[in-house]
Design an enzyme around this catalytic site. Structure first.
Site, PDB file in Angstrom:
ATOM      1  N   LYS A  22       0.849  -1.200   0.000  1.00  0.00           N
ATOM      2  CA  LYS A  22       0.000   0.000   0.000  1.00  0.00           C
ATOM      3  C   LYS A  22       0.881   1.244   0.000  1.00  0.00           C
ATOM      4  CE  LYS A  22      -1.775   1.631   3.979  1.00  0.00           C
ATOM      5  NZ  LYS A  22      -1.480   3.038   4.255  1.00  0.00           N
ATOM      6  N   ASN A  23       1.824   1.316   0.930  1.00  0.00           N
ATOM      7  CA  ASN A  23       2.615   2.540   1.082  1.00  0.00           C
ATOM      8  C   ASN A  23       3.649   2.702  -0.018  1.00  0.00           C
ATOM      9  OD1 ASN A  23       1.032   2.998   3.252  1.00  0.00           O
ATOM     10  ND2 ASN A  23       2.558   2.415   4.782  1.00  0.00           N
ATOM     11  N   ARG A  92      -4.200  10.709   4.290  1.00  0.00           N
ATOM     12  CA  ARG A  92      -3.069  11.618   4.428  1.00  0.00           C
ATOM     13  C   ARG A  92      -2.120  11.512   3.238  1.00  0.00           C
ATOM     14  NH1 ARG A  92       0.270  13.976   8.303  1.00  0.00           N
ATOM     15  NH2 ARG A  92       2.481  13.562   8.010  1.00  0.00           N
ATOM     16  N   CYS A 116      -5.608  12.259  12.727  1.00  0.00           N
ATOM     17  CA  CYS A 116      -6.218  10.953  12.463  1.00  0.00           C
ATOM     18  C   CYS A 116      -6.630  10.395  13.828  1.00  0.00           C
ATOM     19  CB  CYS A 116      -5.234  10.024  11.752  1.00  0.00           C
ATOM     20  SG  CYS A 116      -3.877   9.547  12.813  1.00  0.00           S
ATOM     21  N   PRO A 122       1.424  16.183  11.661  1.00  0.00           N
ATOM     22  CA  PRO A 122       1.973  17.416  11.075  1.00  0.00           C
ATOM     23  C   PRO A 122       2.638  17.180   9.726  1.00  0.00           C
ATOM     24  CG  PRO A 122       3.327  16.648  12.891  1.00  0.00           C
ATOM     25  CD  PRO A 122       2.110  15.794  12.893  1.00  0.00           C
ATOM     26  N   VAL A 123       2.766  18.254   8.962  1.00  0.00           N
ATOM     27  CA  VAL A 123       3.465  18.206   7.661  1.00  0.00           C
ATOM     28  C   VAL A 123       4.517  19.316   7.589  1.00  0.00           C
ATOM     29  CG1 VAL A 123       1.679  17.038   6.301  1.00  0.00           C
ATOM     30  CG2 VAL A 123       1.572  19.543   6.619  1.00  0.00           C
ATOM     31  N   ASP A 124       4.966  19.794   8.753  1.00  0.00           N
ATOM     32  CA  ASP A 124       5.927  20.900   8.774  1.00  0.00           C
ATOM     33  C   ASP A 124       7.220  20.550   8.034  1.00  0.00           C
ATOM     34  OD1 ASP A 124       6.095  19.072  11.003  1.00  0.00           O
ATOM     35  OD2 ASP A 124       7.770  20.275  11.707  1.00  0.00           O
ATOM     36  N   LEU A 125       7.651  19.307   8.098  1.00  0.00           N
ATOM     37  CA  LEU A 125       8.915  18.925   7.440  1.00  0.00           C
ATOM     38  C   LEU A 125       8.750  18.935   5.913  1.00  0.00           C
ATOM     39  CD1 LEU A 125      10.006  16.018   9.811  1.00  0.00           C
ATOM     40  CD2 LEU A 125      10.766  18.413   9.854  1.00  0.00           C
ATOM     41  N   ASP A 304       3.735   0.338  12.337  1.00  0.00           N
ATOM     42  CA  ASP A 304       2.541  -0.245  11.694  1.00  0.00           C
ATOM     43  C   ASP A 304       2.317  -1.691  12.099  1.00  0.00           C
ATOM     44  OD1 ASP A 304       2.908   1.520   8.519  1.00  0.00           O
ATOM     45  OD2 ASP A 304       2.282   2.157  10.514  1.00  0.00           O
ATOM     46  N   ARG A 396      -8.828  -0.433   3.902  1.00  0.00           N
ATOM     47  CA  ARG A 396      -7.957   0.615   3.369  1.00  0.00           C
ATOM     48  C   ARG A 396      -6.590   0.041   3.032  1.00  0.00           C
ATOM     49  NH1 ARG A 396      -7.380   6.073   6.594  1.00  0.00           N
ATOM     50  NH2 ARG A 396      -5.842   6.167   4.936  1.00  0.00           N
TER      51      ARG A 396
HETATM   52  C1  EPZ Z   1       3.999   6.782   6.653  1.00  0.00           C
HETATM   53  O1  EPZ Z   1       3.219   7.842   7.193  1.00  0.00           O
HETATM   54  C2  EPZ Z   1       3.039   5.630   6.446  1.00  0.00           C
HETATM   55  N1  EPZ Z   1       1.995   6.023   5.509  1.00  0.00           N
HETATM   56  C3  EPZ Z   1       2.415   5.220   7.774  1.00  0.00           C
HETATM   57  O2  EPZ Z   1       1.647   4.051   7.525  1.00  0.00           O
HETATM   58  C4  EPZ Z   1       3.515   4.863   8.766  1.00  0.00           C
HETATM   59  O3  EPZ Z   1       2.929   4.599  10.021  1.00  0.00           O
HETATM   60  C5  EPZ Z   1       4.503   6.028   8.883  1.00  0.00           C
HETATM   61  O4  EPZ Z   1       5.014   6.371   7.583  1.00  0.00           O
HETATM   62  C6  EPZ Z   1       5.682   5.682   9.782  1.00  0.00           C
HETATM   63  O5  EPZ Z   1       6.367   4.587   9.266  1.00  0.00           O
HETATM   64  C7  EPZ Z   1       2.271   6.013   4.181  1.00  0.00           C
HETATM   65  O6  EPZ Z   1       3.362   5.706   3.758  1.00  0.00           O
HETATM   66  C8  EPZ Z   1       1.134   6.378   3.279  1.00  0.00           C
HETATM   67  P1  EPZ Z   1       6.085   9.967   8.947  1.00  0.00           P
HETATM   68  P2  EPZ Z   1       3.857   9.330   7.300  1.00  0.00           P
HETATM   69  O7  EPZ Z   1       6.076  11.262   8.216  1.00  0.00           O
HETATM   70  O8  EPZ Z   1       4.698   9.604   6.124  1.00  0.00           O
HETATM   71  C9  EPZ Z   1       6.270  13.147  12.437  1.00  0.00           C
HETATM   72  C10 EPZ Z   1      -0.216   2.666   7.618  1.00  0.00           C
HETATM   73  O9  EPZ Z   1      -0.758   2.115   8.565  1.00  0.00           O
HETATM   74  N2  EPZ Z   1       6.243  14.154  11.362  1.00  0.00           N
HETATM   75  O10 EPZ Z   1       7.264   9.052   8.771  1.00  0.00           O
HETATM   76  O11 EPZ Z   1       2.761  10.257   7.614  1.00  0.00           O
HETATM   77  C11 EPZ Z   1       4.960  12.396  12.568  1.00  0.00           C
HETATM   78  O12 EPZ Z   1       4.061  13.102  13.402  1.00  0.00           O
HETATM   79  C12 EPZ Z   1       0.224   4.104   7.731  1.00  0.00           C
HETATM   80  O13 EPZ Z   1       0.045   2.115   6.522  1.00  0.00           O
HETATM   81  C13 EPZ Z   1       6.426  15.497  11.710  1.00  0.00           C
HETATM   82  O14 EPZ Z   1       6.586  15.842  12.883  1.00  0.00           O
HETATM   83  O15 EPZ Z   1       4.785   9.150   8.590  1.00  0.00           O
HETATM   84  C14 EPZ Z   1       5.399  11.085  13.200  1.00  0.00           C
HETATM   85  O16 EPZ Z   1       5.538  11.252  14.589  1.00  0.00           O
HETATM   86  C15 EPZ Z   1      -0.181   4.691   9.050  1.00  0.00           C
HETATM   87  N3  EPZ Z   1       6.408  16.428  10.715  1.00  0.00           N
HETATM   88  C16 EPZ Z   1       6.781  10.846  12.593  1.00  0.00           C
HETATM   89  O17 EPZ Z   1       7.212  12.117  12.081  1.00  0.00           O
HETATM   90  C17 EPZ Z   1       6.242  16.094   9.391  1.00  0.00           C
HETATM   91  O18 EPZ Z   1       6.258  16.997   8.517  1.00  0.00           O
HETATM   92  C18 EPZ Z   1       6.802   9.860  11.455  1.00  0.00           C
HETATM   93  O19 EPZ Z   1       5.856  10.263  10.507  1.00  0.00           O
HETATM   94  C19 EPZ Z   1       6.056  14.731   9.069  1.00  0.00           C
HETATM   95  C20 EPZ Z   1       6.069  13.779  10.076  1.00  0.00           C
END
Ligand code: EPZ
Length: 420
Positions: A22-23, A92, A116, A122-125, A304, A396
């Protein structure tokens, strides 16, 4: 609405094919925005999230059609550069269109994803990375509005090795002018696969598979075909289904190299494995040993798989601690498991599982994708019947999980329901 009705107690035996990731596909689909042409993706899982991404891209003018795990994409007529709230609120990953849109068209209007079931996302990064590449970004009415004449390569260090931010910034940088270095990049297999896909499209990316990606921007990219990697989280979930039921299960079309942390912890729990190039057999006679886990970024134990591990440890004779470091509130499954009789204590971001109690079937409610997988796993070992509501969450990210589990001998049926 639909629910699963599960009668517990069956030992799972047999073999099942793992679907595409999926991812993985959710990152590759938006990458098609970067080049006008026809793409064919193979081993694509038939999931609600893939349909959501298809609908979003269709509204932008990108035609896509999924036929029997082959996804046809035509990105030659993009006419909209927006990702509206109606799509992004559902998924997301829709936010992944931001980088490609700005890179190819110099503009994008993408809804902020909001939170969620387990808190803020967040998406700040993502935003900081695109700003470093020269995008002008404003936030208006819950939307990210980005503009850029042409993105300019830069050095970007991610405070957190975010999967999504790495993907978005990588997709933006491949068409930027000059070179970009992304340090502390995520190295999840889905990001490695995305980078390889971009290289097949003509991008210049070095350091693939490492925490430092070096990109030399090019003026244009071409469409291509690619096969989606196996879904390591579905694979891990089915392996636990085999072990939690004291069965003997073989998963095929998987990549054992993506599962090392899960296999290692399952071996600690007493599971026996027979591992080949693209298939894994797991068996467990009797209950697992209690084993603590702490989630971390790849190649650590994946967040996950956290809820599935909580379910597995309900079967262990003894106490185990499951600590969540990525999303500290990702424990919505715990109160539902307690309805089945599970003894779990929460201490901040750690679930303390007092395993070995016989679970008793009940009606439980899914609230997120992986949490609902934990409810299904627990239903497989609970005495009597367990009904899992709101299974659209599980659809999903798992392709026909009920069919796969029935293939292995589970007593699980999908039923229409008024309950929700
Ligand atoms: C991806 O989400 C996956 N989704 C998630 O899988 C997975 O849990 C996650 O990576 C962690 O491995 C997809 O690939 C579609 P992150 P993503 O950005 O990209 C923080 C599933 O069940 N963060 O690596 O959203 C965030 O809050 C889903 O298949 C910021 O602070 O995860 C978290 O604590 C659920 N600022 C950490 O980083 C940002 O701009 C990791 O999030 C972005 C993230």
């Amino acid at each position: 609405m639909e629910k699963f009705v599960i009668t517990g107690g069956k030992k799972l035996k047999g073999r099942v094919k793992i679907s595409g990731a999926k991812n993985g596909v959710l990152a590759m689909m938006p990458a098609s925005i970067l080049a006008p042409g026809i793409f064919r993706l193979f081993n694509v899982p038939n999931l609600r999230d893939v349909w959501t991404m298809s609908r979003l891209m269709n509204d932008m003018g990108i035609y896509s059609e999924l036929n029997d795990s082959e996804l046809f994409i035509d990105s030659r007529n993009i006419h909209s550069f927006e990702a509206p709230y109606e799509h992004v609120k559902k998924m997301r990953a829709s936010f992944y269109v931001l980088g490609p849109l700005v890179a190819r068209f110099g503009k994008a209007k993408v809804s902020l994803p909001g939170g969620c079931a387990w808190g803020p996302r967040p998406v700040d990064l993502h935003i900081k990375g695109l700003q470093k590449l020269g995008a002008e970004i404003t936030i208006e009415g819950g939307y990210v509005i980005a503009k850029a004449n042409r993105l300019i390569g830069s050095r970007i260090h991610l405070d957190i090795p975010s999967v999504g931010a790495t993907g978005n910034i990588l997709m933006a940088s491949v068409l930027a002018k000059g070179s970009t270095i992304i340090s502390n990049a995520a190295i999840e297999p889905e990001i490695t696969a995305l980078a390889k896909f971009l290289v097949k499209m003509g991008a210049k990316v070095e350091g693939i598979g490492t925490n430092t990606l070096e990109i030399e921007g090019v003026d244009e990219l071409c469409s291509t075909n690619e096969t989606v990697i196996p879904d390591r989280i579905e694979a891990g979930t089915i392996l636990i289904a085999g072990a939690i039921t004291e069965g003997n299960v073989t998963i095929e079309s998987c990549n054992p190299y993506h599962l090392t942390s899960i296999i290692s912890k399952m071996e600690e729990a007493g599971c026996e494995f027979d591992i080949h190039e693209d298939k894994i057999t797991v068996k467990l006679d009797g209950p697992p040993n209690p084993v603590d886990i702490t989630t971390s970024v790849y190649p650590g134990f994946p967040t996950d798989m956290q809820s599935q591990w909580v379910a597995f440890m309900l079967k262990a004779i003894g106490v185990s601690k499951i600590t969540e470091t990525i999303y500290p509130d990702r424990f919505k499954h715990v109160p539902e498991l307690q309805r089945l009789g599970a003894e779990i204590e929460m201490s901040e971001n750690t679930a303390i599982v007092y395993g070995g109690k016989q679970l008793t079937g009940a009606t439980v409610m899914s609230s997120d994708l992986r949490g609902s997988a934990a409810l299904v796993l627990s239903g497989l070992i609970a005495k009597g019947t367990t009904e899992v509501l709101r299974i659209y969450h599980i659809d999903r990210g798992y392709e026909s999980i009920d069919k796969k589990l029935r293939l292995l001998g589970a007593d699980i049926v999908r039923v229409q329901t008024e309950d929700y």
